[in-house]
Scaffold this active site. Sequence first.
Site, short mmCIF file in Angstrom:
data_model
loop_
_atom_site.label_atom_id
_atom_site.label_comp_id
_atom_site.label_asym_id
_atom_site.label_seq_id
_atom_site.Cartn_x
_atom_site.Cartn_y
_atom_site.Cartn_z
N ARG B 94 0.84 -1.21 0.00
CA ARG B 94 0.00 0.00 0.00
C ARG B 94 0.87 1.25 0.00
O ARG B 94 0.57 2.22 -0.70
CB ARG B 94 -0.95 -0.01 1.20
CG ARG B 94 -2.16 0.89 1.04
CD ARG B 94 -1.91 2.30 1.56
NE ARG B 94 -1.46 2.27 2.92
CZ ARG B 94 -0.48 3.03 3.39
NH1 ARG B 94 0.14 3.91 2.63
NH2 ARG B 94 -0.09 2.91 4.65
N THR B 136 11.24 14.55 3.85
CA THR B 136 11.84 14.36 5.18
C THR B 136 13.37 14.37 5.09
O THR B 136 13.96 13.84 4.15
CB THR B 136 11.35 13.01 5.77
OG1 THR B 136 9.94 13.09 5.92
CG2 THR B 136 12.00 12.73 7.11
N GLY B 241 0.24 19.52 0.59
CA GLY B 241 -0.94 19.10 -0.16
C GLY B 241 -0.82 17.65 -0.63
O GLY B 241 -1.79 16.90 -0.62
N ARG B 272 -9.75 -22.37 18.78
CA ARG B 272 -8.83 -22.68 19.89
C ARG B 272 -9.63 -23.00 21.15
O ARG B 272 -10.46 -22.20 21.59
CB ARG B 272 -7.93 -21.46 20.12
CG ARG B 272 -7.12 -21.51 21.38
CD ARG B 272 -5.91 -22.40 21.25
NE ARG B 272 -5.09 -22.35 22.44
CZ ARG B 272 -4.10 -23.20 22.68
NH1 ARG B 272 -3.81 -24.15 21.81
NH2 ARG B 272 -3.38 -23.10 23.77
N GLU B 368 4.04 10.18 7.52
CA GLU B 368 2.93 11.01 7.00
C GLU B 368 2.24 11.79 8.11
O GLU B 368 1.02 11.88 8.16
CB GLU B 368 1.91 10.13 6.28
CG GLU B 368 2.49 9.38 5.11
CD GLU B 368 2.45 10.17 3.83
OE1 GLU B 368 1.87 11.28 3.85
OE2 GLU B 368 3.02 9.72 2.85
N THR B 370 3.03 12.40 12.35
CA THR B 370 2.93 11.49 13.49
C THR B 370 1.57 11.66 14.17
O THR B 370 0.85 12.63 13.95
CB THR B 370 4.02 11.81 14.54
OG1 THR B 370 3.75 13.13 15.05
CG2 THR B 370 5.41 11.77 13.94
#
Lengths: 256, 389
Positions: B94, B136, B241, B272, B368, B370
């Site tokens: 992803r 970054t 943006g 289980r 993206e 924190t």
Amino acid sequence: MKILVAIKQVPAHDSRLFIEPTGEWIEENDLGYEVNEPDAYALEAALQLREQHGGEVIVMCAGPARVSSTIREALAKGADRALHIEEDDLRHWDNLSVAQLLAKAAQTEQPDLVLTGLQSDDLGFGQTGVIMAELMGLPHATLAMSVEVVDGRLRVKCELEGGWFQYVSMPLPALVTIQSGILRLRYATLMGIKRAKTKEVRKITPAELGAAGEPGITLRRIYAPHSLKQTQMLAGSVQEQAAQLVEKLKHEVRVI
Amino acid sequence: MPAYRGTDYLLLDTLLSEEEILVRQTARQFVEELLVPVIKDCYNEGRFASHLVAEMGEMGFFGANLEGYGCAGMSNVEYGLIMQELERGDSGLRSFVSVQGALVMYPIHSWGSEEQKRHWLPRLQNGRAIGCFGLTEPGFGSNPSAMATRARRDGGDWILNGEKTWITNGSVADVAVVWARTEEGVRGFLVERGTPGFTTSDIHGKLSMRASVTSSLTLSDCRLPESARLPGAQGIKAALGCLSQARYGIGWGVLGAASDCFETAREYTKVRKQFDDRPIASHQLVQEKLAWMITEITKGQLLALQCGRLKDLGRIEPAHISMLKRNNVAMALECARISRDLLGANGIIDDYPIMRHMCNLESVKTYEGTDHIHALVIGERVTGIAAYK
């Protein structure tokens, strides 16, 4: 070449099925539906034939409004247009009347080739395609593993029992029922899904086709298979127990 | 395990159109058939499933919500559903699609010249070219405005110097969207692989996002023509943006990871047995955990869907996306931890996807924007007071 593919919408293959209180059908609320698996292969075979020889692929599906999702998926995979035979309650149609309905609808298109799955995953009669071919007066082949067009004729590889195959050649127009798993199925791409929005879906009713749907066979009751498990304890010495066991296996269960 | 059929407690499918459901189905099928069988090995070997790039291009996953240049032109809800299914497979895949679409194709589509669009968008769309996004830096993460990377004019050209890090796809990218400070403000540049002065190196030793390539970029007197600058990108706002686009996709994506953990735990606890040969799902403490997860997933689905509808209406705000990203990532991570707990010792082994999702989500919580920064975005939205410093 104009190829018509008859597809059916069936309950998703790992659905949990519940039977209606009337015992005549399964509960349809909250059930997921998908295309009948062999029909997905019939569509794939049709799309590949179109890629090789040009022409048009038309999908045909009978059923209530919900089958539009199956039709849309077929259009997204690449079928050019669709025929939706609108019928809310197909459960009371036997396979002869369904085949009559599909044959009449197919005849409005005059296709060069009709493809469909060899049987449906829900009722599994394996008859619809064959009866359609008889009603339409078309040569047919069943259990097809591959379909090729060679010099204007069909060459079909059919599956026989025991790992044997049969090659059949027949003139067009014709009808072939397709085996599952014979090709790699394509995905509906996002672009295909978008294009499908603008493709034609012609809606038609059984009445407009002059198909009555009067069943020659009535579905009386459906039920889950009964599993009967009985436990018997054998008494006596080990020798006596072994003798009793052999007796039962020979004469009751008849496996030795 | 039965086939994965998603998580839909509140019949939210009734809020989706037939096309939206078909888009989800096709993405789910793709992930189930092509990613799920290989992801465990990819993750363990620290390898990106690069063989899927061309196939994802053919499917239309890259830049799926963009119009023109070969892009699929999906709605934002449809785009979100694709992200959800991809991340149900793995956050690494992803992330690849997020970066390619939201951080590379989106800025070129929004602020590129016609020539840049015609050159790059069709290639990026079909996967023949890969992109990365350099914002970054080693010294500047949550505060990108203080970036140290500089671009200065030299005649008709630009000279770039600086370092970028934590760059998804960095070393496999054909083009990097690099943000640099100029005398005119922050600007975006398209730096092609092989440009003299531009080098990449991979970050090793990751215990998260192992099926994804993460790199550092170094720009050392890297000379670029004016035609490499994104003409419409003015100021740090342009870079932010892009992040709004990607964060929107993350808010959906993590629902897939959460659902995969929940469905795994649900099945496991029904099978289980412990204490009197009863499934552990019959125990009250287990049911409370399952109830918490399904409730939080359902709330997260509603949040994502409403953000998607707002985005399609053109009414979404960055602060809405902050709520989506922050809430859903934290929720997904908690679902992964709870599901791991419910699987007991089995939860830590790679026969199950839970620990992999959990490790991935630790990265997703940080990248993206924190969790903390998004809290401050929401705080600023409701008070009018910025509290970043």
